[in-house]
Design a protein around this motif. Structure first.
Motif, PDB file in Angstrom:
ATOM      1  N   PRO A   1      46.363  31.856  35.854  1.00 36.55           N
ATOM      2  CA  PRO A   1      46.933  33.207  35.966  1.00 36.55           C
ATOM      3  C   PRO A   1      47.918  33.291  37.120  1.00 36.55           C
ATOM      4  CG  PRO A   1      44.725  33.168  36.892  1.00 36.55           C
ATOM      5  CD  PRO A   1      44.963  31.812  36.292  1.00 36.55           C
ATOM      6  N   ASP A   2      48.612  34.428  37.207  1.00 43.24           N
ATOM      7  CA  ASP A   2      49.601  34.579  38.270  1.00 43.24           C
ATOM      8  C   ASP A   2      48.953  34.709  39.637  1.00 43.24           C
ATOM      9  OD1 ASP A   2      48.494  37.013  37.689  1.00 43.24           O
ATOM     10  OD2 ASP A   2      50.350  38.146  37.875  1.00 43.24           O
ATOM     11  N   ASN A   3      47.700  35.134  39.675  1.00 44.38           N
ATOM     12  CA  ASN A   3      46.975  35.252  40.948  1.00 44.38           C
ATOM     13  C   ASN A   3      45.607  34.600  40.783  1.00 44.38           C
ATOM     14  OD1 ASN A   3      46.364  35.975  43.575  1.00 44.38           O
ATOM     15  ND2 ASN A   3      45.666  38.030  43.020  1.00 44.38           N
ATOM     16  N   PRO A   4      45.523  33.281  40.972  1.00 40.36           N
ATOM     17  CA  PRO A   4      44.274  32.557  40.707  1.00 40.36           C
ATOM     18  C   PRO A   4      43.093  33.124  41.471  1.00 40.36           C
ATOM     19  CG  PRO A   4      46.074  31.040  41.137  1.00 40.36           C
ATOM     20  CD  PRO A   4      46.581  32.405  41.481  1.00 40.36           C
ATOM     21  N   ASP A   5      42.018  33.390  40.741  1.00 35.07           N
ATOM     22  CA  ASP A   5      40.789  33.917  41.336  1.00 35.07           C
ATOM     23  C   ASP A   5      39.822  32.755  41.508  1.00 35.07           C
ATOM     24  OD1 ASP A   5      38.877  35.578  42.291  1.00 35.07           O
ATOM     25  OD2 ASP A   5      38.384  36.526  40.379  1.00 35.07           O
ATOM     26  N   ILE A   6      39.844  32.150  42.687  1.00 39.65           N
ATOM     27  CA  ILE A   6      39.061  30.951  42.961  1.00 39.65           C
ATOM     28  C   ILE A   6      37.865  31.315  43.836  1.00 39.65           C
ATOM     29  CG2 ILE A   6      39.147  28.633  43.981  1.00 39.65           C
ATOM     30  CD1 ILE A   6      42.150  28.650  43.460  1.00 39.65           C
ATOM     31  N   TYR A   7      36.737  30.661  43.587  1.00 39.98           N
ATOM     32  CA  TYR A   7      35.536  30.924  44.382  1.00 39.98           C
ATOM     33  C   TYR A   7      35.776  30.569  45.839  1.00 39.98           C
ATOM     34  CZ  TYR A   7      33.391  31.061  39.754  1.00 39.98           C
ATOM     35  OH  TYR A   7      33.087  31.350  38.446  1.00 39.98           O
ATOM     36  N   GLU A   8      35.882  31.577  46.673  1.00 38.15           N
ATOM     37  CA  GLU A   8      36.282  31.342  48.061  1.00 38.15           C
ATOM     38  C   GLU A   8      35.166  30.800  48.940  1.00 38.15           C
ATOM     39  OE1 GLU A   8      38.435  34.568  49.785  1.00 38.15           O
ATOM     40  OE2 GLU A   8      40.159  34.184  48.485  1.00 38.15           O
ATOM     41  N   TYR A   9      33.909  30.858  48.456  1.00 38.80           N
ATOM     42  CA  TYR A   9      32.795  30.332  49.253  1.00 38.80           C
ATOM     43  C   TYR A   9      32.624  28.826  49.067  1.00 38.80           C
ATOM     44  CZ  TYR A   9      30.457  30.876  44.746  1.00 38.80           C
ATOM     45  OH  TYR A   9      30.143  30.810  43.415  1.00 38.80           O
ATOM     46  N   LEU A  10      33.439  28.243  48.180  1.00 40.17           N
ATOM     47  CA  LEU A  10      33.423  26.797  47.982  1.00 40.17           C
ATOM     48  C   LEU A  10      34.533  26.142  48.788  1.00 40.17           C
ATOM     49  CD1 LEU A  10      33.001  26.549  44.093  1.00 40.17           C
ATOM     50  CD2 LEU A  10      31.207  26.373  45.825  1.00 40.17           C
ATOM     51  N   THR A  11      34.364  24.866  49.063  1.00 37.98           N
ATOM     52  CA  THR A  11      35.479  24.107  49.622  1.00 37.98           C
ATOM     53  C   THR A  11      36.396  23.710  48.461  1.00 37.98           C
ATOM     54  OG1 THR A  11      34.352  21.965  49.381  1.00 37.98           O
ATOM     55  CG2 THR A  11      33.999  23.180  51.456  1.00 37.98           C
ATOM     56  N   GLY A  12      37.573  23.243  48.805  1.00 37.19           N
ATOM     57  CA  GLY A  12      38.496  22.828  47.769  1.00 37.19           C
ATOM     58  C   GLY A  12      37.927  21.737  46.883  1.00 37.19           C
ATOM     59  N   ILE A  13      37.295  20.723  47.484  1.00 39.99           N
ATOM     60  CA  ILE A  13      36.755  19.613  46.700  1.00 39.99           C
ATOM     61  C   ILE A  13      35.578  20.064  45.851  1.00 39.99           C
ATOM     62  CG2 ILE A  13      35.200  18.801  48.525  1.00 39.99           C
ATOM     63  CD1 ILE A  13      37.235  16.638  46.050  1.00 39.99           C
ATOM     64  N   GLN A  14      34.771  21.005  46.364  1.00 38.62           N
ATOM     65  CA  GLN A  14      33.663  21.536  45.571  1.00 38.62           C
ATOM     66  C   GLN A  14      34.180  22.277  44.339  1.00 38.62           C
ATOM     67  OE1 GLN A  14      31.683  23.846  48.620  1.00 38.62           O
ATOM     68  NE2 GLN A  14      30.066  22.299  48.892  1.00 38.62           N
ATOM     69  N   TYR A  15      35.260  23.020  44.524  1.00 34.30           N
ATOM     70  CA  TYR A  15      35.829  23.746  43.387  1.00 34.30           C
ATOM     71  C   TYR A  15      36.367  22.772  42.338  1.00 34.30           C
ATOM     72  CZ  TYR A  15      38.737  26.806  40.577  1.00 34.30           C
ATOM     73  OH  TYR A  15      39.288  27.473  39.517  1.00 34.30           O
ATOM     74  N   LEU A  16      37.059  21.736  42.776  1.00 32.61           N
ATOM     75  CA  LEU A  16      37.609  20.759  41.827  1.00 32.61           C
ATOM     76  C   LEU A  16      36.494  20.031  41.081  1.00 32.61           C
ATOM     77  CD1 LEU A  16      40.575  19.241  43.875  1.00 32.61           C
ATOM     78  CD2 LEU A  16      40.663  20.967  42.057  1.00 32.61           C
ATOM     79  N   ASN A  17      35.416  19.699  41.775  1.00 34.52           N
ATOM     80  CA  ASN A  17      34.292  19.043  41.111  1.00 34.52           C
ATOM     81  C   ASN A  17      33.610  19.985  40.123  1.00 34.52           C
ATOM     82  OD1 ASN A  17      34.065  16.276  42.012  1.00 34.52           O
ATOM     83  ND2 ASN A  17      33.606  17.081  44.049  1.00 34.52           N
ATOM     84  N   PHE A  18      33.548  21.267  40.461  1.00 34.39           N
ATOM     85  CA  PHE A  18      32.989  22.259  39.551  1.00 34.39           C
ATOM     86  C   PHE A  18      33.794  22.309  38.252  1.00 34.39           C
ATOM     87  CE2 PHE A  18      33.596  26.708  38.092  1.00 34.39           C
ATOM     88  CZ  PHE A  18      32.350  26.911  37.521  1.00 34.39           C
ATOM     89  N   VAL A  19      35.119  22.368  38.373  1.00 36.75           N
ATOM     90  CA  VAL A  19      35.984  22.420  37.189  1.00 36.75           C
ATOM     91  C   VAL A  19      35.861  21.120  36.389  1.00 36.75           C
ATOM     92  CG1 VAL A  19      38.368  22.554  36.381  1.00 36.75           C
ATOM     93  CG2 VAL A  19      37.593  24.044  38.236  1.00 36.75           C
ATOM     94  N   ALA A  20      35.803  20.002  37.094  1.00 38.24           N
ATOM     95  CA  ALA A  20      35.654  18.712  36.414  1.00 38.24           C
ATOM     96  C   ALA A  20      34.339  18.651  35.646  1.00 38.24           C
ATOM     97  CB  ALA A  20      35.736  17.575  37.430  1.00 38.24           C
ATOM     98  N   ASP A  21      33.270  19.221  36.204  1.00 33.87           N
ATOM     99  CA  ASP A  21      31.984  19.277  35.507  1.00 33.87           C
ATOM    100  C   ASP A  21      32.092  20.105  34.225  1.00 33.87           C
ATOM    101  OD1 ASP A  21      30.670  17.713  37.365  1.00 33.87           O
ATOM    102  OD2 ASP A  21      29.875  19.416  38.505  1.00 33.87           O
ATOM    103  N   VAL A  22      32.771  21.241  34.322  1.00 41.65           N
ATOM    104  CA  VAL A  22      32.920  22.127  33.161  1.00 41.65           C
ATOM    105  C   VAL A  22      33.599  21.398  32.000  1.00 41.65           C
ATOM    106  CG1 VAL A  22      34.097  24.187  32.297  1.00 41.65           C
ATOM    107  CG2 VAL A  22      32.914  24.267  34.502  1.00 41.65           C
ATOM    108  N   PHE A  23      34.601  20.595  32.319  1.00 45.05           N
ATOM    109  CA  PHE A  23      35.367  19.911  31.270  1.00 45.05           C
ATOM    110  C   PHE A  23      34.868  18.494  30.991  1.00 45.05           C
ATOM    111  CE2 PHE A  23      38.393  23.265  32.356  1.00 45.05           C
ATOM    112  CZ  PHE A  23      38.838  23.630  31.091  1.00 45.05           C
ATOM    113  N   GLY A  24      33.784  18.099  31.628  1.00 43.38           N
ATOM    114  CA  GLY A  24      33.199  16.799  31.343  1.00 43.38           C
ATOM    115  C   GLY A  24      34.027  15.617  31.794  1.00 43.38           C
ATOM    116  N   VAL A  25      34.750  15.764  32.882  1.00 44.84           N
ATOM    117  CA  VAL A  25      35.553  14.658  33.419  1.00 44.84           C
ATOM    118  C   VAL A  25      34.620  13.691  34.151  1.00 44.84           C
ATOM    119  CG1 VAL A  25      37.497  14.019  34.890  1.00 44.84           C
ATOM    120  CG2 VAL A  25      37.504  16.226  33.697  1.00 44.84           C
TER     121      VAL A  25
END
Length: 241
Positions: free
Chosen positions: A81-105
């Motif tokens: 989206p134009d204004n990404p709503d990212i979980y701010e209580y996570l670190t950047g790497i935690q967020y990327l790993n979360f997304v990777a888990d969702v998509f089965g990477v």
């Protein structure tokens, strides 16, 4: 890749939304979606991403109907989206790993891709920091990296260049071209018409929820014109042919 047929979405108690919109985006297309604020661009992108329900019409991704096969369609795309709503209580790497888990990477693939895109967008050094400490531009970069982790065939972007510094904008354009060169497709809204004209091979102009004109950039812009001048002319005249 993406086929929108007679899409109609109106908000309750309002005529705002999308009316009978049809577009066909093929593999390799870098497709710009242009219109004034409130024209219906974001509504369309959210419908394609499966975030916004719609009334009539259909959306197909890789030949699959979005309503009938929502999970399969969503696995094939990424939406920012134009204004990404990212979980701010996570670190950047935690967020990327979360997304990777969702998509089965897989672990190996995500490690390689996070390192590659983190370095490319100059965010690696900040991945251990909380997202709450990120600037808007850094959040935009994190969202872009997360979208690219599962190698989507279709990338849906809403004003992707807003908040990015010039170098990050160049890197994003290169990444967009790479996706299309590998047989993927990109459908994105933008107000930066000069960028759209240089970058895209296809363009659609929307006004008040209805498609005004669409086709190849070469055909629509024409010799001796710019996309900006064509946009102003088309919207002013409200052509429907």
């Amino acid at each position: 890749m993406l086929k929108i047929d007679h899409l109609t979405k109106h908000y309750k108690g309002s005529q705002k939304g999308i009316t009978d919109l049809s577009l066909h985006i093929k593999p390799g297309d870098l497709y710009a979606f242009i219109g004034h604020n409130g024209a219906g661009k974001t509504t369309t992108l959210k419908c394609v991403a499966g975030i916004q329900e719609f009334g009539t019409g259909s959306i197909q991704i890789n030949g699959l109907d979005l309503k009938e096969h929502p999970l399969e369609c969503k696995r094939a795309l990424a939406y920012i989206p134009d204004n990404p709503d990212i979980y701010e209580y996570l670190t950047g790497i935690q967020y990327l790993n979360f997304v990777a888990d969702v998509f089965g990477v897989t672990a190996g693939e995500r490690e390689e891709r996070i390192r590659y895109y983190g370095d490319r967008f100059e965010l690696t050094a900040s991945l251990g920091d909380l997202v709450s400490t990120y600037s808007h531009g850094m959040k935009q970069k994190l969202a872009l990296i997360s979208a690219l982790l599962h190698r989507p065939k279709l990338l849906i972007l809403d004003e992707p260049f807003v908040g990015l510094d010039p170098q990050a904008s160049v890197l994003l354009k290169e990444s967009m071209k790479e996706i299309c060169a590998e047989g993927g497709a990109i459908f994105f809204s933008t107000h930066v018409l000069e960028v759209a004209e240089r970058l895209c091979n296809q363009v659609a102009i929307i006004k008040a929820g209805s498609l005004v004109i669409s086709g190849s950039m070469e055909e629509i812009v024409g010799e001796g014109q710019s996309l900006e001048s064509m946009f102003l002319e088309v919207v002013k005249n409200d052509k429907t042919d």
